[in-house]
Design a protein around this motif. Sequence first.
Motif, PDB file in Angstrom:
ATOM      1  N   MET A   1      11.238  51.256  25.608  1.00 20.89           N
ATOM      2  CA  MET A   1      11.740  52.254  26.513  1.00 20.89           C
ATOM      3  C   MET A   1      13.253  52.218  26.510  1.00 20.89           C
ATOM      4  N   ASN A   2      13.816  53.341  26.816  1.00 23.66           N
ATOM      5  CA  ASN A   2      15.269  53.439  26.911  1.00 23.66           C
ATOM      6  C   ASN A   2      15.555  54.545  27.915  1.00 23.66           C
ATOM      7  N   GLY A   3      15.898  54.183  29.119  1.00 25.31           N
ATOM      8  CA  GLY A   3      16.112  55.201  30.141  1.00 25.31           C
ATOM      9  C   GLY A   3      16.588  54.603  31.439  1.00 25.31           C
ATOM     10  N   GLN A   4      16.082  55.181  32.498  1.00 26.93           N
ATOM     11  CA  GLN A   4      16.509  54.781  33.828  1.00 26.93           C
ATOM     12  C   GLN A   4      15.293  54.749  34.730  1.00 26.93           C
ATOM     13  N   ILE A   5      15.143  53.678  35.498  1.00 23.42           N
ATOM     14  CA  ILE A   5      14.089  53.572  36.497  1.00 23.42           C
ATOM     15  C   ILE A   5      14.772  53.442  37.840  1.00 23.42           C
ATOM     16  N   LEU A   6      14.385  54.342  38.733  1.00 20.48           N
ATOM     17  CA  LEU A   6      15.066  54.487  40.017  1.00 20.48           C
ATOM     18  C   LEU A   6      16.542  54.734  39.710  1.00 20.48           C
ATOM     19  N   VAL A   7      17.422  53.813  40.005  1.00 17.53           N
ATOM     20  CA  VAL A   7      18.848  54.047  39.728  1.00 17.53           C
ATOM     21  C   VAL A   7      19.388  53.120  38.647  1.00 17.53           C
ATOM     22  N   LEU A   8      18.519  52.291  38.067  1.00 17.02           N
ATOM     23  CA  LEU A   8      18.980  51.270  37.129  1.00 17.02           C
ATOM     24  C   LEU A   8      18.652  51.630  35.686  1.00 17.02           C
ATOM     25  N   PRO A   9      19.596  51.382  34.778  1.00 16.01           N
ATOM     26  CA  PRO A   9      19.293  51.575  33.355  1.00 16.01           C
ATOM     27  C   PRO A   9      18.323  50.490  32.891  1.00 16.01           C
ATOM     28  N   ILE A  10      17.426  50.864  31.991  1.00 14.59           N
ATOM     29  CA  ILE A  10      16.464  49.898  31.472  1.00 14.59           C
ATOM     30  C   ILE A  10      16.248  50.180  29.995  1.00 14.59           C
ATOM     31  N   ILE A  11      16.194  49.105  29.214  1.00 21.55           N
ATOM     32  CA  ILE A  11      15.976  49.230  27.774  1.00 21.55           C
ATOM     33  C   ILE A  11      15.099  48.072  27.336  1.00 21.55           C
ATOM     34  N   GLY A  12      14.191  48.341  26.411  1.00 25.42           N
ATOM     35  CA  GLY A  12      13.336  47.281  25.910  1.00 25.42           C
ATOM     36  C   GLY A  12      12.331  47.807  24.914  1.00 25.42           C
ATOM     37  N   ASN A  13      11.698  46.865  24.239  1.00 28.19           N
ATOM     38  CA  ASN A  13      10.700  47.194  23.244  1.00 28.19           C
ATOM     39  C   ASN A  13       9.697  46.058  23.247  1.00 28.19           C
ATOM     40  N   GLY A  14       8.540  46.288  23.836  1.00 23.14           N
ATOM     41  CA  GLY A  14       7.543  45.224  23.884  1.00 23.14           C
ATOM     42  C   GLY A  14       6.356  45.637  24.713  1.00 23.14           C
ATOM     43  N   LYS A  15       5.551  44.664  25.040  1.00 22.89           N
ATOM     44  CA  LYS A  15       4.332  44.900  25.810  1.00 22.89           C
ATOM     45  C   LYS A  15       4.658  45.088  27.282  1.00 22.89           C
ATOM     46  N   CYS A  16       3.732  45.783  27.945  1.00 23.30           N
ATOM     47  CA  CYS A  16       3.840  45.891  29.395  1.00 23.30           C
ATOM     48  C   CYS A  16       2.452  45.779  29.999  1.00 23.30           C
ATOM     49  N   ASN A  17       2.402  45.351  31.235  1.00 22.32           N
ATOM     50  CA  ASN A  17       1.158  45.272  31.987  1.00 22.32           C
ATOM     51  C   ASN A  17       1.427  45.885  33.351  1.00 22.32           C
ATOM     52  N   ILE A  18       0.665  46.918  33.677  1.00 25.12           N
ATOM     53  CA  ILE A  18       0.782  47.568  34.972  1.00 25.12           C
ATOM     54  C   ILE A  18      -0.593  47.520  35.618  1.00 25.12           C
ATOM     55  N   SER A  19      -0.702  46.831  36.746  1.00 21.78           N
ATOM     56  CA  SER A  19      -1.970  46.683  37.465  1.00 21.78           C
ATOM     57  C   SER A  19      -1.870  47.394  38.803  1.00 21.78           C
ATOM     58  N   LEU A  20      -2.935  48.087  39.160  1.00 17.99           N
ATOM     59  CA  LEU A  20      -2.975  48.824  40.419  1.00 17.99           C
ATOM     60  C   LEU A  20      -4.090  48.268  41.296  1.00 17.99           C
ATOM     61  N   GLU A  21      -3.788  48.022  42.557  1.00 17.60           N
ATOM     62  CA  GLU A  21      -4.788  47.545  43.509  1.00 17.60           C
ATOM     63  C   GLU A  21      -5.337  48.733  44.290  1.00 17.60           C
ATOM     64  N   ASN A  22      -6.637  48.694  44.546  1.00 18.37           N
ATOM     65  CA  ASN A  22      -7.309  49.737  45.322  1.00 18.37           C
ATOM     66  C   ASN A  22      -6.979  51.122  44.795  1.00 18.37           C
ATOM     67  N   PHE A  23      -7.070  51.274  43.502  1.00 16.33           N
ATOM     68  CA  PHE A  23      -6.768  52.538  42.831  1.00 16.33           C
ATOM     69  C   PHE A  23      -7.876  53.541  43.117  1.00 16.33           C
ATOM     70  N   PHE A  60       7.082  43.993  32.407  1.00 20.02           N
ATOM     71  CA  PHE A  60       7.600  44.489  31.123  1.00 20.02           C
ATOM     72  C   PHE A  60       8.131  43.293  30.346  1.00 20.02           C
ATOM     73  N   ASP A  61       7.708  43.173  29.100  1.00 17.67           N
ATOM     74  CA  ASP A  61       8.190  42.088  28.240  1.00 17.67           C
ATOM     75  C   ASP A  61       9.312  42.601  27.346  1.00 17.67           C
ATOM     76  N   ASN A  62      10.181  41.695  26.945  1.00 22.51           N
ATOM     77  CA  ASN A  62      11.264  41.958  26.000  1.00 22.51           C
ATOM     78  C   ASN A  62      12.225  43.051  26.475  1.00 22.51           C
ATOM     79  N   LEU A  63      12.585  43.001  27.731  1.00 23.87           N
ATOM     80  CA  LEU A  63      13.595  43.934  28.238  1.00 23.87           C
ATOM     81  C   LEU A  63      14.987  43.466  27.821  1.00 23.87           C
ATOM     82  N   PHE A  64      15.886  44.381  27.718  1.00 20.76           N
ATOM     83  CA  PHE A  64      17.295  44.094  27.451  1.00 20.76           C
ATOM     84  C   PHE A  64      17.460  43.193  26.225  1.00 20.76           C
TER      85      PHE A  64
END
Length: 120
Positions: A1-23, A60-64
């Motif tokens: 990824m290469n962009g902005q989340i909320l107000v912060l710049p974020i860059i990285g290339n790797g695995k991610c895990n997003i878990s949701l409770e009571n989805f 998110f793995d391997n950020l920055f």
Amino acid sequence: MNGQILVLPIIGNGKCNISLENFKLTGILQMTQTLKNGSIFLGVQDLSWKFTTSRIHIQFDNLFNGNKALGNHMNIFLNENWQELFDEMQSAFEQALSSAFIGIIQKFFNQVPLKQIFND
């Protein structure tokens, strides 16, 4: 990824895990009927999704470029501010989900007549 989340710049290339409770996912499917070869088939007119969750956990793995200190701080920030992130991205995610599933659902309904889906 290469962009902005909320107000912060974020860059990285790797695995991610997003878990949701009571989805909870609710879909609204608007359809039309068409007559084809003597059988009634359904056509997707519109599909929309709404979802809720009580908590999101993000890793998110391997950020920055592998900078573990910055990456760990970003993951902590994202997990502490998950609700704001969810509020910002919910609509776009729901729209993307709808776009992805319309073709799959329509392909099914193009091949299966209504009477094979619902028996009177």
